[in-house]
Design a protein around this motif. Structure first.
Motif, PDB file in Angstrom:
ATOM      1  N   TRP A 154      77.582  28.749   0.660  1.00  0.00           N
ATOM      2  CA  TRP A 154      76.523  29.661   0.250  1.00  0.00           C
ATOM      3  C   TRP A 154      75.205  29.136   0.777  1.00  0.00           C
ATOM      4  N   VAL A 155      74.160  29.942   0.649  1.00  0.00           N
ATOM      5  CA  VAL A 155      72.826  29.579   1.122  1.00  0.00           C
ATOM      6  C   VAL A 155      71.935  29.371  -0.093  1.00  0.00           C
ATOM      7  N   ASP A 156      71.276  28.244  -0.165  1.00  0.00           N
ATOM      8  CA  ASP A 156      70.274  27.952  -1.193  1.00  0.00           C
ATOM      9  C   ASP A 156      69.271  27.016  -0.536  1.00  0.00           C
ATOM     10  N   HIS A 157      68.223  27.593   0.047  1.00  0.00           N
ATOM     11  CA  HIS A 157      67.266  26.839   0.850  1.00  0.00           C
ATOM     12  C   HIS A 157      65.837  27.061   0.368  1.00  0.00           C
ATOM     13  N   THR A 158      64.998  26.053   0.541  1.00  0.00           N
ATOM     14  CA  THR A 158      63.589  26.181   0.187  1.00  0.00           C
ATOM     15  C   THR A 158      62.707  25.771   1.363  1.00  0.00           C
ATOM     16  N   TYR A 159      61.500  26.301   1.317  1.00  0.00           N
ATOM     17  CA  TYR A 159      60.470  25.991   2.299  1.00  0.00           C
ATOM     18  C   TYR A 159      59.162  25.888   1.528  1.00  0.00           C
ATOM     19  N   GLN A 160      58.356  24.908   1.866  1.00  0.00           N
ATOM     20  CA  GLN A 160      57.083  24.746   1.177  1.00  0.00           C
ATOM     21  C   GLN A 160      55.954  24.807   2.196  1.00  0.00           C
ATOM     22  N   ASN A 161      54.984  25.698   1.938  1.00  0.00           N
ATOM     23  CA  ASN A 161      53.775  25.721   2.753  1.00  0.00           C
ATOM     24  C   ASN A 161      52.624  25.234   1.878  1.00  0.00           C
ATOM     25  N   GLU A 162      51.395  25.348   2.332  1.00  0.00           N
ATOM     26  CA  GLU A 162      50.254  24.830   1.577  1.00  0.00           C
ATOM     27  C   GLU A 162      50.017  25.568   0.266  1.00  0.00           C
ATOM     28  N   SER A 163      50.452  26.821   0.184  1.00  0.00           N
ATOM     29  CA  SER A 163      50.143  27.665  -0.967  1.00  0.00           C
ATOM     30  C   SER A 163      51.298  27.926  -1.907  1.00  0.00           C
TER      31      SER A 163
END
Length: 138
Positions: A33-42
């Motif tokens: 399965w897919v469970d992904h995160t991405y973090q930007n400045e906001s």
């Protein structure tokens, strides 16, 4: 958990695209399965996809807001992923409404849009526009 070969290909495609753009796997290592995160400045962004359910779950979390939406797709989520990847580094509270409007223009079916404890079911662009007017981002 087992999946059909076509489902494995779709999971591999989604994971590969996300990971090549800086997303990291959160859970399910070794599972399909897919469970992904991405973090930007906001904000922190999260995408989840389970096999055999042609829906992507997308979460947006900033200091002030939490929003979750579920987006249905038919054969492939490529256009949805293209839009998310295009906007991932600049997505913020200020750009959120325009981002949702872009998703609605793509014509995927937004199954739900939830903001904190409110949930609005969206089944067409008019429903999506109405939900956007009800959600306060100030």
């Amino acid at each position: 958990m087992t999946t059909s070969p076509g489902q494995n290909d779709l999971i591999d495609e989604i994971q590969g695209r996300l990971e090549s753009q800086g997303w990291r796997a959160d859970s399910g290592e070794g599972w399909r399965w897919v469970d992904h995160t991405y973090q930007n400045e906001s904000a922190t962004l999260r995408i989840r996809y389970l096999p055999k359910v042609d829906v992507l779950r997308f979460d947006f979390e900033s200091e002030e807001h939490l929003a979750q939406l579920s987006i249905a797709f038919e054969d492939s989520p490529r256009e949805i992923l293209d839009l998310i990847i295009r906007d991932q580094s600049s997505l913020s509270e200020e750009t959120w409404r325009a981002f949702i409007a872009s998703l609605i223009e793509l014509s995927p079916r937004l199954l739900s849009l939830a903001d904190e404890d409110d949930e609005e079911i969206i089944t067409d662009p008019e429903g999506g526009a109405a939900a956007l007017h009800e959600i306060e981002w100030e």
